[in-house]
Design a protein around this motif. Sequence first.
Motif, PDB file in Angstrom:
ATOM      1  N   VAL A  87       1.395  -1.275  -0.083  1.00 57.63           N
ATOM      2  CA  VAL A  87       0.322   0.016   0.183  1.00 57.63           C
ATOM      3  C   VAL A  87       1.167   1.156  -0.095  1.00 57.63           C
ATOM      4  O   VAL A  87       0.612   2.109  -0.224  1.00 57.63           O
ATOM      5  N   LEU A  88       1.976   1.437   0.750  1.00 55.36           N
ATOM      6  CA  LEU A  88       2.912   2.230   0.400  1.00 55.36           C
ATOM      7  C   LEU A  88       3.684   2.401  -0.258  1.00 55.36           C
ATOM      8  O   LEU A  88       3.777   3.477  -1.350  1.00 55.36           O
ATOM      9  N   GLY A  89       3.800   1.664  -1.298  1.00 53.71           N
ATOM     10  CA  GLY A  89       4.685   1.759  -2.554  1.00 53.71           C
ATOM     11  C   GLY A  89       3.510   2.331  -3.250  1.00 53.71           C
ATOM     12  O   GLY A  89       4.026   2.595  -4.222  1.00 53.71           O
ATOM     13  N   ALA A  90       2.439   1.654  -3.487  1.00 49.55           N
ATOM     14  CA  ALA A  90       1.685   2.367  -4.661  1.00 49.55           C
ATOM     15  C   ALA A  90       1.288   3.383  -4.052  1.00 49.55           C
ATOM     16  O   ALA A  90       0.805   4.115  -4.981  1.00 49.55           O
ATOM     17  N   THR A  91       1.157   3.826  -2.615  1.00 53.87           N
ATOM     18  CA  THR A  91       0.591   5.271  -2.785  1.00 53.87           C
ATOM     19  C   THR A  91       1.937   6.598  -3.188  1.00 53.87           C
ATOM     20  O   THR A  91       2.145   7.362  -3.570  1.00 53.87           O
ATOM     21  N   LEU A  92       3.058   5.878  -2.577  1.00 54.95           N
ATOM     22  CA  LEU A  92       4.856   6.708  -3.217  1.00 54.95           C
ATOM     23  C   LEU A  92       4.476   7.139  -4.693  1.00 54.95           C
ATOM     24  O   LEU A  92       4.473   8.103  -5.251  1.00 54.95           O
ATOM     25  N   THR A  93       4.373   5.559  -5.308  1.00 54.53           N
ATOM     26  CA  THR A  93       3.419   5.895  -7.168  1.00 54.53           C
ATOM     27  C   THR A  93       2.501   7.075  -7.466  1.00 54.53           C
ATOM     28  O   THR A  93       2.794   7.344  -8.228  1.00 54.53           O
ATOM     29  N   PHE A  94       1.762   6.521  -6.570  1.00 53.87           N
ATOM     30  CA  PHE A  94       0.610   7.844  -7.303  1.00 53.87           C
ATOM     31  C   PHE A  94       1.158   8.854  -6.728  1.00 53.87           C
ATOM     32  O   PHE A  94       0.742   9.803  -7.306  1.00 53.87           O
ATOM     33  N   VAL A  95       2.096   9.570  -5.644  1.00 50.78           N
ATOM     34  CA  VAL A  95       2.242  10.732  -4.971  1.00 50.78           C
ATOM     35  C   VAL A  95       3.861  11.487  -5.647  1.00 50.78           C
ATOM     36  O   VAL A  95       3.359  12.699  -6.865  1.00 50.78           O
ATOM     37  N   ILE A  96       3.975  10.554  -6.743  1.00 45.67           N
ATOM     38  CA  ILE A  96       4.943  10.539  -7.663  1.00 45.67           C
ATOM     39  C   ILE A  96       4.993  11.004  -8.553  1.00 45.67           C
ATOM     40  O   ILE A  96       4.833  11.890  -9.554  1.00 45.67           O
ATOM     41  N   THR A  97       3.614   9.797  -9.054  1.00 46.43           N
ATOM     42  CA  THR A  97       3.126  10.659 -10.470  1.00 46.43           C
ATOM     43  C   THR A  97       2.486  11.983 -10.797  1.00 46.43           C
ATOM     44  O   THR A  97       2.591  12.676 -11.608  1.00 46.43           O
ATOM     45  N   ALA A  98       1.350  12.135  -9.639  1.00 47.02           N
ATOM     46  CA  ALA A  98       1.082  13.201  -9.125  1.00 47.02           C
ATOM     47  C   ALA A  98       1.813  14.660  -8.948  1.00 47.02           C
ATOM     48  O   ALA A  98       1.654  15.917  -9.741  1.00 47.02           O
ATOM     49  N   ALA A  99       2.704  14.360  -8.545  1.00 47.93           N
ATOM     50  CA  ALA A  99       3.861  16.044  -8.687  1.00 47.93           C
ATOM     51  C   ALA A  99       4.532  15.498  -9.895  1.00 47.93           C
ATOM     52  O   ALA A  99       4.797  16.983 -10.503  1.00 47.93           O
ATOM     53  N   VAL A 100       4.978  15.192 -10.457  1.00 49.42           N
ATOM     54  CA  VAL A 100       5.516  15.008 -11.900  1.00 49.42           C
ATOM     55  C   VAL A 100       4.496  14.860 -12.434  1.00 49.42           C
ATOM     56  O   VAL A 100       5.153  16.489 -13.248  1.00 49.42           O
ATOM     57  N   VAL A 101       3.709  15.418 -12.768  1.00 51.03           N
ATOM     58  CA  VAL A 101       2.275  15.906 -13.755  1.00 51.03           C
ATOM     59  C   VAL A 101       1.893  16.913 -13.665  1.00 51.03           C
ATOM     60  O   VAL A 101       2.354  18.019 -14.460  1.00 51.03           O
ATOM     61  N   TYR A 102       1.892  17.431 -12.527  1.00 53.12           N
ATOM     62  CA  TYR A 102       1.607  18.928 -12.209  1.00 53.12           C
ATOM     63  C   TYR A 102       2.448  19.833 -11.883  1.00 53.12           C
ATOM     64  O   TYR A 102       2.863  20.500 -12.543  1.00 53.12           O
ATOM     65  N   PHE A 103       4.204  19.755 -11.623  1.00 50.94           N
ATOM     66  CA  PHE A 103       5.048  20.408 -11.770  1.00 50.94           C
ATOM     67  C   PHE A 103       5.801  20.187 -13.261  1.00 50.94           C
ATOM     68  O   PHE A 103       6.087  21.398 -13.477  1.00 50.94           O
ATOM     69  N   LEU A 104       5.569  19.255 -14.415  1.00 49.06           N
ATOM     70  CA  LEU A 104       6.282  18.881 -15.268  1.00 49.06           C
ATOM     71  C   LEU A 104       4.986  19.337 -16.362  1.00 49.06           C
ATOM     72  O   LEU A 104       5.579  19.783 -17.389  1.00 49.06           O
ATOM     73  N   MET A 105       3.614  19.060 -16.492  1.00 49.44           N
ATOM     74  CA  MET A 105       2.925  19.384 -16.992  1.00 49.44           C
ATOM     75  C   MET A 105       1.629  20.789 -17.323  1.00 49.44           C
ATOM     76  O   MET A 105       1.745  21.971 -17.830  1.00 49.44           O
ATOM     77  N   VAL A 106       1.021  20.099 -15.766  1.00 47.72           N
ATOM     78  CA  VAL A 106      -0.207  21.469 -15.112  1.00 47.72           C
ATOM     79  C   VAL A 106       0.466  22.965 -14.865  1.00 47.72           C
ATOM     80  O   VAL A 106       0.319  24.201 -15.248  1.00 47.72           O
ATOM     81  N   LEU A 107       1.497  23.029 -14.130  1.00 46.23           N
ATOM     82  CA  LEU A 107       1.899  24.346 -13.809  1.00 46.23           C
ATOM     83  C   LEU A 107       2.691  24.861 -14.144  1.00 46.23           C
ATOM     84  O   LEU A 107       2.002  26.506 -14.951  1.00 46.23           O
ATOM     85  N   PRO A 108       4.095  24.816 -15.907  1.00 43.25           N
ATOM     86  CA  PRO A 108       3.799  25.248 -16.860  1.00 43.25           C
ATOM     87  C   PRO A 108       3.030  25.617 -17.633  1.00 43.25           C
ATOM     88  O   PRO A 108       3.054  26.596 -18.669  1.00 43.25           O
ATOM     89  N   MET A 109       1.699  24.206 -18.437  1.00 46.25           N
ATOM     90  CA  MET A 109       1.018  25.097 -18.864  1.00 46.25           C
ATOM     91  C   MET A 109       0.227  25.881 -18.409  1.00 46.25           C
ATOM     92  O   MET A 109      -0.426  27.059 -18.673  1.00 46.25           O
ATOM     93  N   SER A 110      -0.307  26.724 -17.082  1.00 44.17           N
ATOM     94  CA  SER A 110      -0.966  26.768 -16.817  1.00 44.17           C
ATOM     95  C   SER A 110      -0.229  28.309 -16.249  1.00 44.17           C
ATOM     96  O   SER A 110      -0.775  29.068 -16.648  1.00 44.17           O
ATOM     97  N   LYS A 111       0.820  28.575 -16.393  1.00 36.98           N
ATOM     98  CA  LYS A 111       2.152  30.076 -16.735  1.00 36.98           C
ATOM     99  C   LYS A 111       1.779  30.101 -17.881  1.00 36.98           C
ATOM    100  O   LYS A 111       1.279  31.103 -18.508  1.00 36.98           O
ATOM    101  N   TYR A 112       1.886  29.574 -18.921  1.00 42.01           N
ATOM    102  CA  TYR A 112       1.634  29.488 -20.202  1.00 42.01           C
ATOM    103  C   TYR A 112       0.400  30.889 -20.718  1.00 42.01           C
ATOM    104  O   TYR A 112       0.147  31.484 -21.063  1.00 42.01           O
ATOM    105  N   LEU A 113      -0.783  29.972 -19.964  1.00 40.35           N
ATOM    106  CA  LEU A 113      -2.218  30.595 -20.545  1.00 40.35           C
ATOM    107  C   LEU A 113      -1.925  31.563 -19.526  1.00 40.35           C
ATOM    108  O   LEU A 113      -3.108  32.649 -20.105  1.00 40.35           O
ATOM    109  N   ALA A 114      -1.945  31.486 -18.286  1.00 42.05           N
ATOM    110  CA  ALA A 114      -1.670  32.805 -17.921  1.00 42.05           C
ATOM    111  C   ALA A 114      -1.252  34.089 -18.540  1.00 42.05           C
ATOM    112  O   ALA A 114      -1.456  35.354 -18.897  1.00 42.05           O
ATOM    113  N   ARG A 115      -0.022  33.915 -19.063  1.00 44.27           N
ATOM    114  CA  ARG A 115       1.289  34.978 -20.096  1.00 44.27           C
ATOM    115  C   ARG A 115       0.374  35.562 -21.310  1.00 44.27           C
ATOM    116  O   ARG A 115      -0.196  36.429 -21.470  1.00 44.27           O
TER     117      ARG A 115
END
Length: 156
Positions: A87-115
């Motif tokens: 369960v801990l391993g699956a949770t870590l995988t989920f958190v890492i996936t969410a962090a990578v998606v957010y910091f490498l995809m969502v955040l840059p895209m929202s900053k670009y759209l805001a600009r």
Amino acid sequence: MSKKKQPGVWEGFKAFLMRGNVVDLAVAVVIGAAFTNIVNSVVKGVINPMVGAIGTQNLDSYSSCLKDPCKGSGDTATGIRIMWGSVLGATLTFVITAAVVYFLMVLPMSKYLARLEARRKAKEGTHEIIEVTELEVLKEIRDALVAQRGSGHHEN
């Protein structure tokens, strides 16, 4: 009375497939599947060894015995074992996936759209200033013409 021909099943299916959201969804699924491999590699190659420095690299081996005796594994296991490591391993995988998606995809895209939005608003603001300035200039010209006419009538 002629009946209006209803679209066939094939035409309806083609229209369904050609919708933009279906194509976007297909692309998202393919990208997501490829991205899963990257995240799993990061967990296996980076996170598990970091956790392994503290304990073991295989999180699945972490467990607690709820009812003794907890011996053996698989079909020969006895007792009731809580496998909290998986369960801990699956949770870590989920958190890492969410962090990578957010910091490498969502955040840059929202900053670009805001600009882009800020640029659009700046252009609209510039047009409004120009329009207001032009309107003021036209009012001044009108007032000057009215003043000239008024002064011309007095001279005649």
